[in-house]
Design an enzyme around this catalytic site. Structure first.
Site, PDB file in Angstrom:
ATOM      1  N   MET A 132      -1.769  -3.358   1.565  1.00 24.66           N
ATOM      2  CA  MET A 132      -2.844  -4.306   1.254  1.00 24.66           C
ATOM      3  C   MET A 132      -2.509  -5.099  -0.020  1.00 24.66           C
ATOM      4  O   MET A 132      -3.388  -5.690  -0.647  1.00 24.66           O
ATOM      5  CB  MET A 132      -4.170  -3.578   1.098  1.00 24.66           C
ATOM      6  CG  MET A 132      -4.616  -2.922   2.414  1.00 24.66           C
ATOM      7  SD  MET A 132      -6.381  -2.747   2.559  1.00 24.66           S
ATOM      8  CE  MET A 132      -6.743  -1.736   1.149  1.00 24.66           C
ATOM      9  N   GLY A 133      -1.235  -5.081  -0.404  1.00 23.33           N
ATOM     10  CA  GLY A 133      -0.819  -5.896  -1.546  1.00 23.33           C
ATOM     11  C   GLY A 133      -1.164  -5.254  -2.882  1.00 23.33           C
ATOM     12  O   GLY A 133      -1.506  -4.081  -2.965  1.00 23.33           O
ATOM     13  N   TYR A 134      -1.055  -6.070  -3.955  1.00 28.13           N
ATOM     14  CA  TYR A 134      -1.183  -5.588  -5.334  1.00 28.13           C
ATOM     15  C   TYR A 134      -0.211  -4.421  -5.508  1.00 28.13           C
ATOM     16  O   TYR A 134      -0.575  -3.318  -5.912  1.00 28.13           O
ATOM     17  CB  TYR A 134      -2.622  -5.184  -5.675  1.00 28.13           C
ATOM     18  CG  TYR A 134      -2.933  -5.407  -7.143  1.00 28.13           C
ATOM     19  CD1 TYR A 134      -3.040  -6.688  -7.659  1.00 28.13           C
ATOM     20  CD2 TYR A 134      -3.084  -4.335  -8.020  1.00 28.13           C
ATOM     21  CE1 TYR A 134      -3.295  -6.908  -9.007  1.00 28.13           C
ATOM     22  CE2 TYR A 134      -3.340  -4.542  -9.366  1.00 28.13           C
ATOM     23  CZ  TYR A 134      -3.451  -5.832  -9.840  1.00 28.13           C
ATOM     24  OH  TYR A 134      -3.704  -6.056 -11.177  1.00 28.13           O
ATOM     25  N   LEU A 135       1.034  -4.726  -5.181  1.00 25.39           N
ATOM     26  CA  LEU A 135       2.044  -3.683  -4.999  1.00 25.39           C
ATOM     27  C   LEU A 135       2.436  -3.001  -6.306  1.00 25.39           C
ATOM     28  O   LEU A 135       2.531  -3.644  -7.351  1.00 25.39           O
ATOM     29  CB  LEU A 135       3.286  -4.292  -4.342  1.00 25.39           C
ATOM     30  CG  LEU A 135       3.033  -5.000  -2.998  1.00 25.39           C
ATOM     31  CD1 LEU A 135       4.335  -5.577  -2.461  1.00 25.39           C
ATOM     32  CD2 LEU A 135       2.403  -4.065  -1.981  1.00 25.39           C
ATOM     33  N   HIS A 157       4.169   1.646  -3.404  1.00 27.27           N
ATOM     34  CA  HIS A 157       4.577   0.762  -2.305  1.00 27.27           C
ATOM     35  C   HIS A 157       6.094   0.541  -2.340  1.00 27.27           C
ATOM     36  O   HIS A 157       6.759   0.546  -1.304  1.00 27.27           O
ATOM     37  CB  HIS A 157       3.897  -0.603  -2.426  1.00 27.27           C
ATOM     38  CG  HIS A 157       2.402  -0.574  -2.413  1.00 27.27           C
ATOM     39  ND1 HIS A 157       1.646  -0.822  -3.529  1.00 27.27           N
ATOM     40  CD2 HIS A 157       1.525  -0.344  -1.416  1.00 27.27           C
ATOM     41  CE1 HIS A 157       0.363  -0.747  -3.225  1.00 27.27           C
ATOM     42  NE2 HIS A 157       0.256  -0.460  -1.944  1.00 27.27           N
ATOM     43  N   GLN A 174     -11.469  -2.708   7.637  1.00 24.42           N
ATOM     44  CA  GLN A 174     -11.437  -1.296   7.228  1.00 24.42           C
ATOM     45  C   GLN A 174     -12.329  -1.033   6.009  1.00 24.42           C
ATOM     46  O   GLN A 174     -12.342   0.075   5.478  1.00 24.42           O
ATOM     47  CB  GLN A 174     -10.006  -0.813   6.995  1.00 24.42           C
ATOM     48  CG  GLN A 174      -9.316  -1.366   5.758  1.00 24.42           C
ATOM     49  CD  GLN A 174      -7.848  -0.946   5.694  1.00 24.42           C
ATOM     50  OE1 GLN A 174      -7.035  -1.317   6.536  1.00 24.42           O
ATOM     51  NE2 GLN A 174      -7.509  -0.143   4.702  1.00 24.42           N
ATOM     52  N   GLY A 198       2.553   6.222   3.058  1.00 27.67           N
ATOM     53  CA  GLY A 198       2.584   7.177   1.959  1.00 27.67           C
ATOM     54  C   GLY A 198       1.709   8.396   2.236  1.00 27.67           C
ATOM     55  O   GLY A 198       0.638   8.279   2.839  1.00 27.67           O
ATOM     56  N   LYS A 200       0.149   9.692  -0.005  1.00 29.78           N
ATOM     57  CA  LYS A 200      -1.023   9.444  -0.854  1.00 29.78           C
ATOM     58  C   LYS A 200      -2.287   9.340   0.016  1.00 29.78           C
ATOM     59  O   LYS A 200      -3.338   9.856  -0.320  1.00 29.78           O
ATOM     60  CB  LYS A 200      -0.789   8.146  -1.636  1.00 29.78           C
ATOM     61  CG  LYS A 200      -2.007   7.439  -2.143  1.00 29.78           C
ATOM     62  CD  LYS A 200      -2.428   8.005  -3.458  1.00 29.78           C
ATOM     63  CE  LYS A 200      -3.734   7.480  -4.002  1.00 29.78           C
ATOM     64  NZ  LYS A 200      -4.311   6.324  -3.423  1.00 29.78           N
ATOM     65  N   ASP A 201      -2.152   8.645   1.153  1.00 31.08           N
ATOM     66  CA  ASP A 201      -3.254   8.533   2.112  1.00 31.08           C
ATOM     67  C   ASP A 201      -2.953   9.479   3.272  1.00 31.08           C
ATOM     68  O   ASP A 201      -2.583   9.049   4.370  1.00 31.08           O
ATOM     69  CB  ASP A 201      -3.373   7.084   2.593  1.00 31.08           C
ATOM     70  CG  ASP A 201      -3.650   6.146   1.435  1.00 31.08           C
ATOM     71  OD1 ASP A 201      -4.824   5.944   1.119  1.00 31.08           O
ATOM     72  OD2 ASP A 201      -2.680   5.642   0.820  1.00 31.08           O
TER      73      ASP A 201
END
Ligand code: AMP
Length: 280
Positions: free
Chosen positions: A30-33, A37, A61, A147, A149-150
């Site tokens: 979703m960017g803002y890498l 990422h 989402q 990841g 992470k999720d």
């Protein structure tokens, strides 16, 4: 690096790459890498001839009271990072390109989507599965990178790929952390200085839980209690959930036996953070 905003541009490029016999790795974001990422993109770079990064804040989402409007965005910085680590194409569509004026088709994975984050975010994983399906169809990748992470998302995408016979390998990648242990996240930017300090409590509590499991603790309730106590010692925190589930169907367990996901979601101020560990 190719910057594509249209699905048709990506499909045309993918057709050329396929014709030339190249393998394709896809990294949905979703960017803002950040470095989390970047670790996925680097892994994709190592394992594929061509790497596609999608950079799309997926509106379907997000629930009505969630942070879609304020979700951090910096596409120029994302492009620089992707280019510097060798991505071949960054796909950055507008929502209307992905969903048109009307959209009626959703993909969902039952059971696995119902607990953990699914409880407080009931539409979230259907939104994720739908956009990931679209990205799989657009990118025709050989491998897709997600990841840990999720962890719930990773388990759901794996299940979806298996159940629906996707010809794509789902690659899970380890959690990248800040120096003090906080899992890197685009949402960490919401934290003020005091909250940022407090946020380390998730990692502290999970580290204790992991030590207990490694030392042979079999009673899930005891691990939940120890993690809960540590998180509650931080006044800025409010627990959404602390749970131990089997890492296949994501169902709560009483006894620790086999691959177990220990996952937490905690509000630090108004920011909801997640973290986890997996014990094999
Ligand atoms: P997001 O942009 O938050 O949707 O994340 C895109 C992908 O990056 C997902 O597969 C995430 O699990 C992964 N990711 C995000 N943060 C991290 C991290 N700290 N370590 C590893 N992967 C991550």
């Amino acid at each position: 690096m190719i910057v594509a905003e249209k699905i048709s541009e990506v499909k045309a490029q993918v057709r050329e790459w396929k014709k030339a016999g190249y393998s394709i790795g896809l990294v949905p974001t979703m960017g803002y890498l950040h470095e989390g990422h970047a670790s996925l993109i680097k892994r994709a770079r190592q394992e594929n001839d061509k790497v596609i990064v999608s950079d799309f804040v997926n509106p379907i989402q997000f629930g009505p009271n969630e942070d879609l409007a304020t979700y951090p965005r910096d596409f120029d910085a994302d492009c620089k990072l992707c280019e510097s680590i060798g991505a071949d194409l960054i796909f950055h569509p507008e929502p209307v390109e992905m969903y048109g004026d009307a959209f009626f088709s959703y993909v969902g994975v039952n059971t696995l989507s119902e607990g953990l984050c699914g409880k407080s975010r009931p539409i979230h994983f259907n939104g994720v599965c739908t956009v990931v399906t679209k990205l799989f169809n657009i990118a025709e990748a050989d491998r897709a990178y997600f990841g840990q992470k999720d962890a719930q998302q990773l388990a759901i995408v794996r299940r979806m790929a298996k159940d629906l016979n996707y010809n794509i390998e789902i690659v899970g990648c380890p959690i990248i952390r800040e120096e003090d242990g906080l899992a890197k996240s685009s949402r960490n930017t919401y934290l003020n200085a005091e909250e940022r300090k407090a946020a380390v409590i998730l990692h502290k509590a999970l580290t204790k839980g992991e030590e207990m499991v490694k030392a042979g603790e079999k009673d899930a309730k005891k691990v939940v209690a120890a993690i809960t106590e540590i998180i509650e010692s931080e006044p800025l925190s409010k627990i959404d959930y602390v749970e131990l589930v089997d890492y296949e169907k994501l169902q709560p367990v009483e006894t620790i036996d086999g691959p177990i996901l220990t996952a937490v979601a905690v509000y630090i101020g108004k920011t909801r953070l997640i973290d986890n560990f997996i014990a094999e």
